[in-house]
Scaffold this motif. Sequence first.
Motif, PDB file in Angstrom:
ATOM      1  N   GLY A  22       1.196  -1.231  -0.033  1.00 57.21           N
ATOM      2  CA  GLY A  22       0.171  -0.211  -0.321  1.00 57.21           C
ATOM      3  C   GLY A  22       0.867   1.283  -0.263  1.00 57.21           C
ATOM      4  N   PHE A  23       1.752   1.543   0.896  1.00 54.68           N
ATOM      5  CA  PHE A  23       2.278   2.771   0.594  1.00 54.68           C
ATOM      6  C   PHE A  23       3.839   2.547  -0.646  1.00 54.68           C
ATOM      7  N   ALA A  24       4.291   1.393  -0.758  1.00 53.38           N
ATOM      8  CA  ALA A  24       4.456   1.927  -2.106  1.00 53.38           C
ATOM      9  C   ALA A  24       3.732   2.316  -3.387  1.00 53.38           C
ATOM     10  N   LYS A  25       2.718   1.967  -3.451  1.00 51.61           N
ATOM     11  CA  LYS A  25       1.135   2.292  -4.068  1.00 51.61           C
ATOM     12  C   LYS A  25       1.230   3.628  -4.218  1.00 51.61           C
ATOM     13  N   THR A  26       1.182   4.417  -2.807  1.00 53.59           N
ATOM     14  CA  THR A  26       1.126   5.300  -2.376  1.00 53.59           C
ATOM     15  C   THR A  26       2.446   6.217  -3.007  1.00 53.59           C
ATOM     16  N   ASP A  27       3.431   5.974  -2.359  1.00 58.66           N
ATOM     17  CA  ASP A  27       4.494   6.153  -2.905  1.00 58.66           C
ATOM     18  C   ASP A  27       4.594   6.344  -4.580  1.00 58.66           C
ATOM     19  N   GLY A  28       4.208   6.011  -5.312  1.00 56.01           N
ATOM     20  CA  GLY A  28       3.422   5.671  -6.439  1.00 56.01           C
ATOM     21  C   GLY A  28       2.991   6.698  -7.670  1.00 56.01           C
ATOM     22  N   GLN A  29       2.737   6.698  -6.920  1.00 53.82           N
ATOM     23  CA  GLN A  29       1.039   8.229  -7.167  1.00 53.82           C
ATOM     24  C   GLN A  29       1.549   9.338  -6.582  1.00 53.82           C
ATOM     25  N   ASN A  30       1.899   9.455  -5.645  1.00 56.74           N
ATOM     26  CA  ASN A  30       2.482  10.671  -5.272  1.00 56.74           C
ATOM     27  C   ASN A  30       3.023  11.188  -5.678  1.00 56.74           C
ATOM     28  N   ALA A  31       4.458  10.317  -6.443  1.00 57.75           N
ATOM     29  CA  ALA A  31       5.942  10.408  -7.216  1.00 57.75           C
ATOM     30  C   ALA A  31       4.671  11.128  -9.201  1.00 57.75           C
ATOM     31  N   LEU A  32       3.717  10.066  -9.129  1.00 56.27           N
ATOM     32  CA  LEU A  32       2.941  10.716 -10.649  1.00 56.27           C
ATOM     33  C   LEU A  32       1.685  11.929 -10.545  1.00 56.27           C
ATOM     34  N   ILE A  33       1.892  12.620  -9.221  1.00 53.44           N
ATOM     35  CA  ILE A  33       0.880  13.612  -9.257  1.00 53.44           C
ATOM     36  C   ILE A  33       2.298  14.655  -9.010  1.00 53.44           C
ATOM     37  N   LEU A  34       2.984  14.598  -7.896  1.00 54.35           N
ATOM     38  CA  LEU A  34       3.899  15.583  -8.135  1.00 54.35           C
ATOM     39  C   LEU A  34       4.731  15.830 -10.062  1.00 54.35           C
ATOM     40  N   HIS A  35       5.366  15.265 -10.434  1.00 59.74           N
ATOM     41  CA  HIS A  35       5.214  14.950 -11.757  1.00 59.74           C
ATOM     42  C   HIS A  35       4.838  15.839 -12.498  1.00 59.74           C
ATOM     43  N   ARG A  36       3.136  15.259 -12.560  1.00 54.89           N
ATOM     44  CA  ARG A  36       2.243  16.289 -13.372  1.00 54.89           C
ATOM     45  C   ARG A  36       1.974  16.948 -12.720  1.00 54.89           C
ATOM     46  N   LEU A  37       2.262  17.859 -11.771  1.00 50.25           N
ATOM     47  CA  LEU A  37       2.316  19.351 -10.610  1.00 50.25           C
ATOM     48  C   LEU A  37       3.549  20.535 -11.713  1.00 50.25           C
ATOM     49  N   ASP A  38       4.849  19.568 -11.554  1.00 53.72           N
ATOM     50  CA  ASP A  38       5.875  20.070 -12.371  1.00 53.72           C
ATOM     51  C   ASP A  38       5.488  20.682 -13.659  1.00 53.72           C
ATOM     52  N   HIS A  39       4.770  19.484 -14.380  1.00 60.96           N
ATOM     53  CA  HIS A  39       4.486  19.614 -15.922  1.00 60.96           C
ATOM     54  C   HIS A  39       3.434  20.501 -15.940  1.00 60.96           C
ATOM     55  N   THR A  40       2.066  20.816 -15.091  1.00 71.31           N
ATOM     56  CA  THR A  40       1.850  22.254 -15.193  1.00 71.31           C
ATOM     57  C   THR A  40       2.168  23.014 -15.190  1.00 71.31           C
ATOM     58  N   ASP A  41       2.357  23.026 -13.610  1.00 71.75           N
ATOM     59  CA  ASP A  41       3.258  24.626 -13.130  1.00 71.75           C
ATOM     60  C   ASP A  41       3.972  24.928 -15.028  1.00 71.75           C
ATOM     61  N   GLY A  42       4.520  24.099 -15.466  1.00 70.68           N
ATOM     62  CA  GLY A  42       6.045  24.571 -16.211  1.00 70.68           C
ATOM     63  C   GLY A  42       4.526  25.080 -17.470  1.00 70.68           C
ATOM     64  N   LYS A  43       3.863  24.853 -17.869  1.00 74.47           N
ATOM     65  CA  LYS A  43       2.589  25.178 -18.270  1.00 74.47           C
ATOM     66  C   LYS A  43       2.275  26.557 -17.782  1.00 74.47           C
ATOM     67  N   HIS A  44       2.111  26.748 -17.621  1.00 76.62           N
ATOM     68  CA  HIS A  44       1.302  27.964 -16.445  1.00 76.62           C
ATOM     69  C   HIS A  44       2.332  28.918 -16.797  1.00 76.62           C
ATOM     70  N   ALA A  45       3.339  28.819 -16.447  1.00 80.79           N
ATOM     71  CA  ALA A  45       5.007  29.668 -16.427  1.00 80.79           C
ATOM     72  C   ALA A  45       4.251  30.150 -18.564  1.00 80.79           C
ATOM     73  N   GLU A  46       4.746  28.983 -18.742  1.00 82.83           N
ATOM     74  CA  GLU A  46       4.465  29.775 -20.765  1.00 82.83           C
ATOM     75  C   GLU A  46       3.255  30.365 -20.762  1.00 82.83           C
ATOM     76  N   LEU A  47       2.346  30.436 -20.382  1.00 83.89           N
ATOM     77  CA  LEU A  47       0.736  30.865 -20.878  1.00 83.89           C
ATOM     78  C   LEU A  47       0.652  31.989 -20.107  1.00 83.89           C
ATOM     79  N   THR A  48       1.909  32.553 -18.753  1.00 88.87           N
ATOM     80  CA  THR A  48       1.399  33.354 -18.674  1.00 88.87           C
ATOM     81  C   THR A  48       2.382  34.498 -18.795  1.00 88.87           C
TER      82      THR A  48
END
Length: 101
Positions: A22-48
């Motif tokens: 369960g912790f391994a799955k949670t860690d993987g999901q957190n890593a995916l969320i952080l990756h998507r957040l970094d990607h979204t931050d990059g797109k937000h900066a470009e649009l700004t």
Amino acid sequence: MTDTDPNLGIALERLQRLVEVGFAKTDGQNALILHRLDHTDGKHAELTRRVDELEDWKGELDKNAVTNEQLKDRTRFILTIVTAPVVMVGGVFGAIQFFNP
């Protein structure tokens, strides 16, 4: 030890394994969320950046814009400049026609 002790040990091992999975799955999901957040931050900066460029461009257009009244004044001025020589040339040709029968 009683007969339930081996069953308890097996149950605890299974529980430990389930918690680890369960912790391994949670860690993987957190890593995916952080990756998507970094990607979204990059797109937000470009649009700004692009919005800022467009606002700067709009500001330049507003500074250089010609109002309807200014356009009317320029048109009247151009018509005056063009009309005066045409009238003079017409008068000269009229005078020539009048004096040269």
